[in-house]
Design an enzyme around this catalytic site. Structure first.
Site, PDB file in Angstrom:
ATOM      1  N   ASP A  23      48.094  62.067 -58.829  1.00 52.68           N
ATOM      2  CA  ASP A  23      47.582  60.705 -58.983  1.00 52.68           C
ATOM      3  C   ASP A  23      47.440  60.436 -60.480  1.00 52.68           C
ATOM      4  OD1 ASP A  23      45.984  58.448 -59.197  1.00 52.68           O
ATOM      5  OD2 ASP A  23      44.598  59.067 -57.613  1.00 52.68           O
ATOM      6  N   ASN A  63      52.536  43.969 -63.116  1.00 50.42           N
ATOM      7  CA  ASN A  63      53.383  42.783 -62.913  1.00 50.42           C
ATOM      8  C   ASN A  63      53.166  41.835 -64.097  1.00 50.42           C
ATOM      9  OD1 ASN A  63      51.069  41.106 -62.321  1.00 50.42           O
ATOM     10  ND2 ASN A  63      51.031  42.108 -60.311  1.00 50.42           N
ATOM     11  N   ASP A  90      49.284  50.081 -59.871  1.00 47.88           N
ATOM     12  CA  ASP A  90      48.516  49.073 -60.621  1.00 47.88           C
ATOM     13  C   ASP A  90      47.111  48.928 -60.017  1.00 47.88           C
ATOM     14  OD1 ASP A  90      47.914  46.995 -62.338  1.00 47.88           O
ATOM     15  OD2 ASP A  90      49.355  45.579 -61.496  1.00 47.88           O
ATOM     16  N   ALA A  97      57.141  48.904 -54.800  1.00 46.94           N
ATOM     17  CA  ALA A  97      57.289  47.532 -54.302  1.00 46.94           C
ATOM     18  C   ALA A  97      58.496  46.822 -54.932  1.00 46.94           C
ATOM     19  CB  ALA A  97      56.010  46.749 -54.585  1.00 46.94           C
ATOM     20  N   SER A 123      58.879  50.705 -61.125  1.00 46.08           N
ATOM     21  CA  SER A 123      59.791  49.840 -60.332  1.00 46.08           C
ATOM     22  C   SER A 123      60.293  50.454 -59.024  1.00 46.08           C
ATOM     23  CB  SER A 123      61.020  49.382 -61.144  1.00 46.08           C
ATOM     24  OG  SER A 123      60.698  48.314 -62.002  1.00 46.08           O
ATOM     25  N   THR A 124      59.936  51.705 -58.758  1.00 49.03           N
ATOM     26  CA  THR A 124      60.542  52.339 -57.571  1.00 49.03           C
ATOM     27  C   THR A 124      59.729  52.155 -56.294  1.00 49.03           C
ATOM     28  OG1 THR A 124      59.456  54.484 -57.873  1.00 49.03           O
ATOM     29  CG2 THR A 124      61.533  54.132 -59.050  1.00 49.03           C
TER      30      THR A 124
HETATM   31  P1  ADP Z   1      56.480  48.829 -58.794  1.00 48.34           P
HETATM   32  O1  ADP Z   1      55.937  47.479 -58.408  1.00 48.34           O
HETATM   33  O2  ADP Z   1      56.791  48.934 -60.275  1.00 48.34           O
HETATM   34  O3  ADP Z   1      57.608  49.264 -57.921  1.00 48.34           O
HETATM   35  P2  ADP Z   1      54.541  50.530 -57.359  1.00 48.34           P
HETATM   36  O4  ADP Z   1      53.114  50.763 -57.751  1.00 48.34           O
HETATM   37  O5  ADP Z   1      54.805  49.777 -56.094  1.00 48.34           O
HETATM   38  O6  ADP Z   1      55.228  49.835 -58.636  1.00 48.34           O
HETATM   39  O7  ADP Z   1      55.292  51.929 -57.270  1.00 48.34           O
HETATM   40  C1  ADP Z   1      55.690  52.676 -58.382  1.00 48.34           C
HETATM   41  C2  ADP Z   1      55.525  54.151 -58.062  1.00 48.34           C
HETATM   42  O8  ADP Z   1      54.154  54.522 -58.254  1.00 48.34           O
HETATM   43  C3  ADP Z   1      55.876  54.558 -56.638  1.00 48.34           C
HETATM   44  O9  ADP Z   1      56.618  55.775 -56.691  1.00 48.34           O
HETATM   45  C4  ADP Z   1      54.506  54.814 -55.998  1.00 48.34           C
HETATM   46  O10 ADP Z   1      54.577  55.786 -54.975  1.00 48.34           O
HETATM   47  C5  ADP Z   1      53.754  55.353 -57.192  1.00 48.34           C
HETATM   48  N1  ADP Z   1      52.283  55.378 -57.135  1.00 48.34           N
HETATM   49  C6  ADP Z   1      51.438  54.635 -56.397  1.00 48.34           C
HETATM   50  N2  ADP Z   1      50.161  54.963 -56.647  1.00 48.34           N
HETATM   51  C7  ADP Z   1      50.195  55.951 -57.594  1.00 48.34           C
HETATM   52  C8  ADP Z   1      49.213  56.742 -58.271  1.00 48.34           C
HETATM   53  N3  ADP Z   1      47.910  56.577 -58.041  1.00 48.34           N
HETATM   54  N4  ADP Z   1      49.629  57.668 -59.172  1.00 48.34           N
HETATM   55  C9  ADP Z   1      50.947  57.851 -59.420  1.00 48.34           C
HETATM   56  N5  ADP Z   1      51.920  57.142 -58.821  1.00 48.34           N
HETATM   57  C10 ADP Z   1      51.545  56.209 -57.921  1.00 48.34           C
END
Ligand code: ADP
Length: 172
Positions: free
Chosen positions: A12, A26, A36, A122, A119-120
């Site tokens: 995390d 965003n 985020d 949402a 970006s990977t």
């Molecule tokens: P984006 O909108 O840029 O695609 P996301 O947050 O939806 O961003 O996903 C980007 C990556 O971050 C994904 O691989 C997701 O699994 C990961 N992610 C989500 N929460 C955490 C966290 N607490 N720590 C590290 N990575 C995370």
């Protein structure tokens, strides 16, 4: 560049003891889901207050704030591209996210930082393609910027970690 300066971990990003963590934000910089949302929850409401004063951020750019209740002193907010099939400058914009985040880090005397897989989630960017860009950009930057000592790629699950490890092992 010593190869140990790039480290892949599963975990995390809000728990990382580094000078700066990068947020996949965003364009509003006013919070969202995924990483985020996790960063804003862990940092506390002061982070949103500071972000309001930044007046957003275009895709490919990066802006810095304090980390507040996070172990990291700083948060570097960057805005990845939304995947639209690959012909809309998504590769270039994603590369810019990594480069600009690293430049902002150097400007603020950051020596260790952690990136999520921008970006990977949402935003739908194909994972292996995004990982190649991430590792290529960080490697190239570290070759000419010894001020950054350590870059962590924090993968939220084992599938993502496996992709990162295999891309890191690829000959480039
Ligand atoms: P984006 O909108 O840029 O695609 P996301 O947050 O939806 O961003 O996903 C980007 C990556 O971050 C994904 O691989 C997701 O699994 C990961 N992610 C989500 N929460 C955490 C966290 N607490 N720590 C590290 N990575 C995370």
């Amino acid at each position: 560049m010593p190869s140990e300066s790039i480290v892949i971990i599963e975990g995390d990003i809000t728990r990382q003891n580094v000078d700066a963590i990068v947020n996949a934000a965003n364009t509003s910089l006013l919070g969202g889901g995924g990483v985020d949302g996790a960063i804003h929850r862990a940092a506390g409401p002061e982070l949103l207050e500071e972000c309001r004063g930044l007046h957003g951020c275009p895709a490919g750019e990066a802006k810095i704030t304090s980390g507040y209740r996070l172990p990291a002193r700083w948060v570097i907010h960057t805005v990845g591209p939304v995947w639209r099939g690959g012909k809309d400058f998504e590769d270039e914009l994603l590369a810019n996210c990594y480069r600009r985040s690293l430049e902002v880090a150097v400007q603020n005397r950051v020596r260790s930082l952690a990136f999520p897989a921008i970006s990977t989630g949402a935003y739908g960017f194909p994972l292996q393609r995004a990982t190649r860009i991430a590792i290529r950009e960080v490697r190239a930057f570290l070759e000419t910027n010894p001020a950054i000592e350590k870059v962590f790629f924090v993968c939220f699950d084992s599938y993502t970690r496996n992709v990162y490890e295999s891309v890191l092992a690829e000959d480039v």
